[in-house]
Design a protein around this motif. Structure first.
Motif, PDB file in Angstrom:
ATOM      1  N   ASP A  47      23.608  36.979  15.244  1.00 26.74           N
ATOM      2  CA  ASP A  47      23.456  38.312  15.844  1.00 26.74           C
ATOM      3  C   ASP A  47      22.213  39.013  15.302  1.00 26.74           C
ATOM      4  OD1 ASP A  47      25.790  37.919  17.288  1.00 26.74           O
ATOM      5  OD2 ASP A  47      26.994  39.314  16.094  1.00 26.74           O
ATOM      6  N   LEU A  48      22.008  38.932  14.001  1.00 25.83           N
ATOM      7  CA  LEU A  48      20.821  39.564  13.404  1.00 25.83           C
ATOM      8  C   LEU A  48      19.542  38.930  13.939  1.00 25.83           C
ATOM      9  CD1 LEU A  48      21.982  39.991   9.697  1.00 25.83           C
ATOM     10  CD2 LEU A  48      21.968  41.722  11.519  1.00 25.83           C
ATOM     11  N   GLU A  49      19.533  37.617  14.083  1.00 26.51           N
ATOM     12  CA  GLU A  49      18.361  36.927  14.636  1.00 26.51           C
ATOM     13  C   GLU A  49      18.134  37.322  16.095  1.00 26.51           C
ATOM     14  OE1 GLU A  49      16.181  35.212  12.939  1.00 26.51           O
ATOM     15  OE2 GLU A  49      17.321  35.190  11.066  1.00 26.51           O
ATOM     16  N   THR A  50      19.206  37.528  16.841  1.00 27.31           N
ATOM     17  CA  THR A  50      19.078  37.983  18.228  1.00 27.31           C
ATOM     18  C   THR A  50      18.476  39.376  18.264  1.00 27.31           C
ATOM     19  OG1 THR A  50      20.938  36.631  18.955  1.00 27.31           O
ATOM     20  CG2 THR A  50      20.344  38.491  20.351  1.00 27.31           C
ATOM     21  N   LEU A  51      18.945  40.262  17.399  1.00 28.81           N
ATOM     22  CA  LEU A  51      18.378  41.615  17.309  1.00 28.81           C
ATOM     23  C   LEU A  51      16.889  41.538  16.988  1.00 28.81           C
ATOM     24  CD1 LEU A  51      18.725  44.686  17.307  1.00 28.81           C
ATOM     25  CD2 LEU A  51      19.424  44.506  14.892  1.00 28.81           C
ATOM     26  N   LYS A  52      16.511  40.669  16.081  1.00 28.57           N
ATOM     27  CA  LYS A  52      15.103  40.479  15.723  1.00 28.57           C
ATOM     28  C   LYS A  52      14.282  40.054  16.948  1.00 28.57           C
ATOM     29  CE  LYS A  52      12.237  37.442  12.806  1.00 28.57           C
ATOM     30  NZ  LYS A  52      11.459  38.367  12.008  1.00 28.57           N
ATOM     31  N   ARG A  53      14.776  39.057  17.676  1.00 30.99           N
ATOM     32  CA  ARG A  53      14.047  38.589  18.869  1.00 30.99           C
ATOM     33  C   ARG A  53      13.884  39.718  19.891  1.00 30.99           C
ATOM     34  NH1 ARG A  53      17.032  34.159  17.832  1.00 30.99           N
ATOM     35  NH2 ARG A  53      18.622  34.600  19.404  1.00 30.99           N
TER      36      ARG A  53
END
Length: 128
Positions: A118-124
């Motif tokens: 989820d955090l990586e998705t937010l970053k993208r």
């Protein structure tokens, strides 16, 4: 009791990340644990999750980047999820604390991996 602190650095201003992450209409784009469709019920958000219908209540809007939220599970259990967006030399750092709360090693590792995704998705989303 074990906790694991997960984080991601995002090349965007902390305030922009905070503002995006706290908007209910954006939650399903980056927080897979909140699955689909968020509706408002007073101060709570109601959504379908992999566990069933859950209620989510975020900390009041603030200038400190605090996005702590309490999730009320279908069985009534309340889980506090500490979440922060803090300034970082390269933009913003988003930190989420996952608490073990009686999970097996496998469940805890799976929960942590899901939060990190989820955090990586937010970053993208924020860097696009």
């Amino acid at each position: 009791m074990e906790s694991r602190h997960l984080s991601v650095v995002i090349a965007a201003p902390a305030r922009e990340v905070y503002d995006f992450a706290r908007r209910p209409e954006n939650l399903t784009a980056w927080a897979a644990g909140l699955a689909s469709g968020v509706t408002r019920d007073g101060d709570d958000l109601v959504t379908e999750s992999p566990m069933g219908t859950v209620r989510v209540r975020f900390a009041a809007e603030n200038d400190l980047g605090v996005l702590d939220h309490t999730v009320t599970l279908p069985d009534g259990t309340e889980v506090l999820n500490p979440l922060r967006v803090v300034p970082h030399p390269h933009g913003a750092e988003v930190l989420f604390t996952v608490r073990r709360l009686g999970m097996t090693d496998v469940e805890f590792d799976r929960d942590c991996a899901a939060v990190q995704r989820d955090l990586e998705t937010l970053k993208r989303l924020m860097e696009t």
